[in-house]
Scaffold this motif. Structure first.
Motif, PDB file in Angstrom:
ATOM      1  N   LYS A 118       0.924  -1.188  -0.056  1.00 30.70           N
ATOM      2  CA  LYS A 118      -0.067  -0.079  -0.057  1.00 30.70           C
ATOM      3  C   LYS A 118       0.878   1.223  -0.037  1.00 30.70           C
ATOM      4  N   LEU A 119       0.512   2.342  -0.676  1.00 30.03           N
ATOM      5  CA  LEU A 119       1.104   3.560  -0.851  1.00 30.03           C
ATOM      6  C   LEU A 119       0.326   4.837  -0.601  1.00 30.03           C
ATOM      7  N   SER A 120       0.845   5.775   0.055  1.00 24.85           N
ATOM      8  CA  SER A 120      -0.023   6.924   0.119  1.00 24.85           C
ATOM      9  C   SER A 120       0.944   8.053  -0.201  1.00 24.85           C
ATOM     10  N   LEU A 121       0.687   9.109  -0.698  1.00 21.14           N
ATOM     11  CA  LEU A 121       1.356  10.283  -1.255  1.00 21.14           C
ATOM     12  C   LEU A 121       0.803  11.745  -0.750  1.00 21.14           C
ATOM     13  N   ARG A 122       1.559  12.627  -0.353  1.00 24.60           N
ATOM     14  CA  ARG A 122       1.048  13.997  -0.464  1.00 24.60           C
ATOM     15  C   ARG A 122       2.331  14.856  -0.780  1.00 24.60           C
ATOM     16  N   GLY A 123       1.967  15.840  -1.439  1.00 28.10           N
ATOM     17  CA  GLY A 123       2.923  16.706  -2.054  1.00 28.10           C
ATOM     18  C   GLY A 123       2.458  18.175  -1.971  1.00 28.10           C
ATOM     19  N   GLY A 124       3.002  19.157  -2.665  1.00 26.38           N
ATOM     20  CA  GLY A 124       2.736  20.522  -2.646  1.00 26.38           C
ATOM     21  C   GLY A 124       1.495  20.994  -3.399  1.00 26.38           C
ATOM     22  N   THR A 125       1.230  22.288  -3.552  1.00 24.94           N
ATOM     23  CA  THR A 125      -0.034  22.623  -4.358  1.00 24.94           C
ATOM     24  C   THR A 125       0.937  22.721  -5.847  1.00 24.94           C
ATOM     25  N   LEU A 126      -0.040  23.013  -6.789  1.00 27.76           N
ATOM     26  CA  LEU A 126       0.354  23.077  -8.195  1.00 27.76           C
ATOM     27  C   LEU A 126       1.242  24.632  -8.177  1.00 27.76           C
ATOM     28  N   PRO A 127       0.779  25.522  -7.857  1.00 29.07           N
ATOM     29  CA  PRO A 127       1.405  26.913  -7.887  1.00 29.07           C
ATOM     30  C   PRO A 127       2.890  26.737  -7.244  1.00 29.07           C
ATOM     31  N   GLU A 128       2.967  25.983  -6.005  1.00 30.81           N
ATOM     32  CA  GLU A 128       4.109  26.061  -5.257  1.00 30.81           C
ATOM     33  C   GLU A 128       5.032  25.319  -6.246  1.00 30.81           C
ATOM     34  N   MET A 129       4.684  24.143  -6.640  1.00 37.49           N
ATOM     35  CA  MET A 129       5.346  23.217  -7.375  1.00 37.49           C
ATOM     36  C   MET A 129       6.067  23.967  -8.629  1.00 37.49           C
ATOM     37  N   LEU A 130       5.148  24.803  -9.318  1.00 32.65           N
ATOM     38  CA  LEU A 130       5.900  25.279 -10.631  1.00 32.65           C
ATOM     39  C   LEU A 130       6.604  26.585 -10.575  1.00 32.65           C
ATOM     40  N   ARG A 131       6.373  27.267  -9.082  1.00 38.01           N
ATOM     41  CA  ARG A 131       7.072  28.554  -9.247  1.00 38.01           C
ATOM     42  C   ARG A 131       8.450  28.202  -8.540  1.00 38.01           C
ATOM     43  N   LYS A 132       8.287  27.541  -7.424  1.00 39.08           N
ATOM     44  CA  LYS A 132       9.438  27.178  -6.509  1.00 39.08           C
ATOM     45  C   LYS A 132      10.534  26.074  -7.206  1.00 39.08           C
ATOM     46  N   LEU A 133       9.907  25.155  -8.162  1.00 43.71           N
ATOM     47  CA  LEU A 133      10.614  23.974  -8.716  1.00 43.71           C
ATOM     48  C   LEU A 133      11.051  22.940  -7.651  1.00 43.71           C
ATOM     49  N   ALA A 134      10.177  23.057  -6.727  1.00 45.59           N
ATOM     50  CA  ALA A 134      10.316  22.065  -5.573  1.00 45.59           C
ATOM     51  C   ALA A 134       9.084  21.975  -4.825  1.00 45.59           C
ATOM     52  N   THR A 135       9.070  20.776  -4.194  1.00 48.11           N
ATOM     53  CA  THR A 135       7.589  20.649  -3.643  1.00 48.11           C
ATOM     54  C   THR A 135       7.833  19.758  -2.215  1.00 48.11           C
ATOM     55  N   PRO A 136       7.091  20.053  -1.087  1.00 48.72           N
ATOM     56  CA  PRO A 136       7.217  19.389   0.098  1.00 48.72           C
ATOM     57  C   PRO A 136       6.633  17.876  -0.269  1.00 48.72           C
ATOM     58  N   ILE A 137       7.011  16.910   0.433  1.00 50.67           N
ATOM     59  CA  ILE A 137       6.699  15.538   0.008  1.00 50.67           C
ATOM     60  C   ILE A 137       6.540  14.420   0.961  1.00 50.67           C
ATOM     61  N   GLU A 138       5.349  13.726   1.170  1.00 52.41           N
ATOM     62  CA  GLU A 138       5.561  12.802   2.249  1.00 52.41           C
ATOM     63  C   GLU A 138       4.787  11.243   1.703  1.00 52.41           C
ATOM     64  N   ILE A 139       5.758  10.537   1.844  1.00 51.45           N
ATOM     65  CA  ILE A 139       5.456   9.128   1.034  1.00 51.45           C
ATOM     66  C   ILE A 139       5.468   8.174   2.341  1.00 51.45           C
ATOM     67  N   GLU A 140       4.485   7.207   2.205  1.00 52.36           N
ATOM     68  CA  GLU A 140       4.371   6.016   3.100  1.00 52.36           C
ATOM     69  C   GLU A 140       4.149   4.884   2.511  1.00 52.36           C
ATOM     70  N   ILE A 141       4.914   3.854   2.473  1.00 49.87           N
ATOM     71  CA  ILE A 141       4.742   2.632   2.018  1.00 49.87           C
ATOM     72  C   ILE A 141       4.639   1.446   3.137  1.00 49.87           C
ATOM     73  N   ALA A 142       3.651   0.554   2.893  1.00 51.05           N
ATOM     74  CA  ALA A 142       3.388  -0.451   4.135  1.00 51.05           C
ATOM     75  C   ALA A 142       3.171  -1.595   3.324  1.00 51.05           C
ATOM     76  N   ALA A 143       4.144  -2.578   3.655  1.00 48.91           N
ATOM     77  CA  ALA A 143       3.911  -3.971   3.062  1.00 48.91           C
ATOM     78  C   ALA A 143       4.548  -5.020   3.869  1.00 48.91           C
ATOM     79  N   ALA A 144       4.115  -6.197   3.990  1.00 47.39           N
ATOM     80  CA  ALA A 144       4.885  -7.378   4.848  1.00 47.39           C
ATOM     81  C   ALA A 144       5.045  -7.044   6.107  1.00 47.39           C
ATOM     82  N   GLN A 145       4.336  -6.234   7.201  1.00 50.04           N
ATOM     83  CA  GLN A 145       4.654  -6.023   8.378  1.00 50.04           C
ATOM     84  C   GLN A 145       5.852  -5.122   8.271  1.00 50.04           C
TER      85      GLN A 145
END
Length: 463
Positions: A118-145
């Motif tokens: 299972k994977l969940s993802l959260r990033g920045g807003t579109l204007p933020e990603m386009l303007r700053k060429l960078a984005t905050p990111i959070e990724i969580e992957i769960a598998a096999a305990q």
């Protein structure tokens, strides 16, 4: 595939709408292009992409954009033709949503090498990603305990700032990760990994990364850059404890042939400066203490590097060298000690329980050559030499029943020749000369339970 584009500039508020859909699409060519694999294969069951927004200017339109992507039944695998286990991934569902003024959110369910993920993802807003060429990111992957979490800032290559990510990985049992890591499925050791990485252009830095595997623990700090046209890594490794017998439970039974190459022909190591310090290394019945290793790797060669530490309470020092680019690969180890408790060392390594004594000096030399176990057995040579001291054979109540004064004792073998043991000294004041010949290292590799030997002893005129 099919889709539509609707751009209305005549309305009071100009609008843009884009839709794209695909069904039962082959992904093999695209996958091979992206991964460089020669035999990548894949298929997409369904994909639906929608993008829409409104605004009088391009900036206003970007701020208003909304995006959604839904995909299902995606299956692909890739790897070279020689791979025994190509990477196989399925995505049963994949959903991404970027709502007006909100952060990017996504989720996915599928399998990796047959294990549910299972994977969940959260990033920045579109204007933020386009303007700053960078984005905050959070990724969580769960598998096999097991669970992996990554968070920080992800920068595009053209951004002036660097990518900075912290990561944490935990698994209750390493055996649950057997399909991915190739460890023994029955291994029960817990695993915890956490640290921080910074990436900028052609360099990266790994900061305060800790690995805990069962009782073993180490901390790694490293940075990679370029010196001239070659990558260079400077690394520091520290550990309070390494439990080798416990780590050995990770080893899966592979039935590996003794003719399988140990090193790949395509090795291309970066230049490395390594500073290793291990406080305590458990080896079973014996321990290594305060192990220090300062290594330099240049153009695929480990240059002669200093190794120090203590074994059975005795200090040792030596040099280690390795050349993987020679044909065949070559390794060298030279160790020596000052005065050493031979009895304690033999007891610690499980070689003898009823021996007591000390030696003035112990020297060990190993010259290894070969890229398979069979080659190593045929082409390697070793010698261990004890100079001076005494050895007592203990009887009942640990009382000495015989004492040997040692002038010199040696065990060793030249490449392809029998293992030889020699002892020169005195037994209870009488001159003693012992010679023992056994099989070769190749004989030992084939069958360690049946070895030929011949023994000769000369003392007081008797043979």
């Amino acid at each position: 595939f099919s889709g539509g584009l609707d751009l209305d500039t005549a309305a009071t508020m100009p609008t843009l709408a884009l839709s794209f859909a695909a069904q039962d699409a082959a992904l093999g060519d695209l996958l091979r292009e992206l991964t460089g694999a020669t035999d990548g294969e894949g298929r997409l069951g369904h994909l639906d992409l929608r993008l829409g927004g409104r605004g009088e200017t391009l900036g206003a339109l970007v701020r208003d954009l909304e995006l959604s992507l839904a995909a299902a039944n995606i299956r692909f695998s890739y790897g070279s033709a020689a791979d025994a286990r190509p990477m196989a991934i399925t995505l049963d569902t994949l959903d991404l949503a970027l709502r007006r003024g909100q952060q990017l959110r996504g989720s996915a369910r599928g399998t990796l090498l047959g294990e549910p993920v299972k994977l969940s993802l959260r990033g920045g807003t579109l204007p933020e990603m386009l303007r700053k060429l960078a984005t905050p990111i959070e990724i969580e992957i769960a598998a096999a305990q097991a669970r992996l979490r990554i968070e920080g800032t992800l920068a595009r290559p053209e951004a002036t700032r660097e990518t900075a990510l912290s990561f944490a990985f935990q698994a209750r049992r390493t055996g649950d990760l057997a399909r991915w890591l190739g460890v023994a499925p029955e291994s029960k050791l817990p695993l915890a990994l956490r640290g921080r990485v910074r990436i900028a252009s052609d360099a990266w830095t790994l900061e305060q990364t800790t690995v805990k595997l069962g009782r073993s623990e180490l901390t790694l700090d490293a940075r990679r850059s370029r010196v001239g046209d070659r990558p260079a890594i400077v690394a520091s490794v520290r550990s309070p404890l390494i439990d080798v017998p416990e780590l050995a439970t990770l080893r899966a039974s592979t039935g590996r042939s003794s003719d399988v190459p140990l090193f790949s022909d395509a090795l291309d190591f970066a230049d490395v400066d390594l500073d290793l310090a291990l406080q305590h290394v458990l080896l079973g019945r014996t321990d290594l203490v305060n192990v220090g290793f300062v290594a330099r790797v240049r153009e695929g060669r480990l240059l002669p590097s200093a190794l120090t530490g203590k074994v059975a309470g005795n200090t040792f020092a030596g040099l280690v060298a390795l050349d993987l680019r020679s044909e065949p690969p070559e390794a060298r180890l030279d160790l020596s000690t000052g005065e050493i408790d031979v009895g304690a060392l033999l007891r610690d390594i499980g070689a003898a329980e009823d021996i007591d004594g000390r030696a003035d000096k112990l020297q060990l030399t190993l010259r290894g050559r070969g890229n398979t176990l069979n080659e190593l057995a045929r082409l390697s040579a070793f010698e261990a030499r004890v100079i001076g001291g005494r050895i007592s054979v203990l009887g009942a109540l640990e009382r000495p029943v015989a004492e040997i004064r040692v002038s010199e004792a040696m065990i060793g073998a030249l490449a392809g020749e029998p293992i030889r043991v020699r002892l020169d000294g005195t037994l209870d004041g009488t001159a003693l000369d012992i010679r023992l010949n056994s099989g070769t290292l190749a004989d030992l590799l084939r069958d360690a339970t049946h070895l030929p030997f011949s023994l000769a002893a000369l003392a007081a005129g008797a043979r």
